[in-house]
Design a protein around this motif. Structure first.
Motif, short mmCIF file in Angstrom:
data_model
loop_
_atom_site.label_atom_id
_atom_site.label_comp_id
_atom_site.label_asym_id
_atom_site.label_seq_id
_atom_site.Cartn_x
_atom_site.Cartn_y
_atom_site.Cartn_z
N SER A 150 40.79 86.15 -37.27
CA SER A 150 41.43 87.38 -37.79
C SER A 150 40.94 88.65 -37.11
O SER A 150 41.65 89.64 -37.05
N HIS A 174 47.01 82.71 -41.48
CA HIS A 174 47.87 83.79 -41.97
C HIS A 174 48.98 84.11 -41.00
O HIS A 174 49.92 84.82 -41.34
N ARG A 175 48.85 83.62 -39.76
CA ARG A 175 49.84 83.96 -38.75
C ARG A 175 50.45 82.70 -38.16
O ARG A 175 49.79 81.67 -38.06
N GLU A 229 35.98 83.59 -42.53
CA GLU A 229 36.54 84.83 -42.00
C GLU A 229 35.47 85.92 -41.87
O GLU A 229 35.47 86.71 -40.95
N ASP A 287 40.58 81.24 -41.60
CA ASP A 287 41.13 82.33 -40.78
C ASP A 287 40.12 82.81 -39.75
O ASP A 287 39.74 83.99 -39.73
#
Length: 266
Positions: free
Chosen positions: A181, A209-210, A98, A178
């Motif tokens: 992001s 996360h989504r 990330e 991720d």
């Protein structure tokens, strides 16, 4: 899936009784990862979902041996990563985190790092997958110096170059933490469409996360309290697991609006 090998029982990416605690952690503090048993089948994309501080980033960092396990073992197509020379491990596993690191080098050198012998065509393809068309408008294109001594790029641009670096060599195993992001919604959708084709050719673990990122995966593993609490498809977990449904709802997504502070701090 096309070029995926090692399809027997031992194939793919396996975590067997994996535990991890930071070497400097007090003895009375629970380990970050308690006992992880998980198998990503050959050619499968597994999404890893969990609340802030659940250990997702730590778990992904164990695969390229950025941290060493406290207990248990991780195997790639049946081979224990602890017994592999690091060079071979890094050839097999490609990662994008990330918070990407760019080195003081040209854009092209940053993307091709670890993919020695890759052609200009492969560089172009990787930049296309990552929707990194902005490279063409840099002062010297892919020859532009970036990183500490060069041009400073936005978070989304850095993330796209790190993703291009991860996919350039058509790696056998892909670990993405991720990786989208910092992207705007429009760019994210384009990257996901291109990434879907890359994932068909590899075995992948993707921290998500989504819901949009989860949709790239065949199955989902929920990490909770340092353990794998549930594994199933997105729809199965939405129906059967309250924590997962909360994380995928607006409430869970809002809780993850900022950087993953607890994990990022390590």
């Amino acid at each position: 899936s096309g070029g995926v090998r090692g399809s027997g029982e031992a194939g793919g990416l396996r975590f067997e009784g994996v535990a991890f605690r930071y070497p400097d952690a007090p003895a009375n503090v629970a380990p970050v990862l308690a006992r992880i048993d998980l198998r990503v089948r050959p050619g499968e994309t597994m999404a890893l979902v969990g609340g802030t501080g659940s250990g997702k980033t730590t778990l992904t960092a164990l695969v390229p041996r950025l941290h060493e396990l406290t207990a248990g073992r991780i195997t790639l197509d049946g081979e224990d990563i602890a017994a592999m020379p690091r060079e071979r491990l890094r050839e097999l596993v490609s990662v994008a985190f990330e918070e990407p690191t760019l080195f003081s080098a040209s854009v092209g050198e940053n993307v091709l790092m670890g993919a020695e012998g890759a052609s200009a065509e492969e560089l172009g393809r990787a930049l296309d997958v990552a929707q990194a068309g902005f490279v063409k408008s840099l002062p010297h294109g892919a020859g532009t110096q970036v990183g500490e001594q060069g041009l400073s790029l936005s978070g989304g641009q850095r993330q796209r170059l790190a993703l291009a670096r991860a996919v350039v060599g058509q790696p056998r195993f892909l670990v993405l933490d991720d990786p989208l992001s910092a992207l705007d919604v429009h760019t994210e959708a384009l990257v996901e469409a291109a990434l879907r084709r890359v994932l068909e050719e590899t075995t992948a673990l993707v921290v998500a996360h989504r819901p949009s990122t989860v949709m790239l995966a065949d199955r989902v593993a929920l990490l909770s309290g340092g353990r794998i609490a549930a594994v199933g498809t997105h729809q199965e977990l939405l129906r059967t697991n309250e924590e997962y449904a909360w994380l995928m709802s607006g409430a869970g997504a809002v809780a993850k609006a900022g950087p993953d502070s607890e994990e990022g701090a390590r």
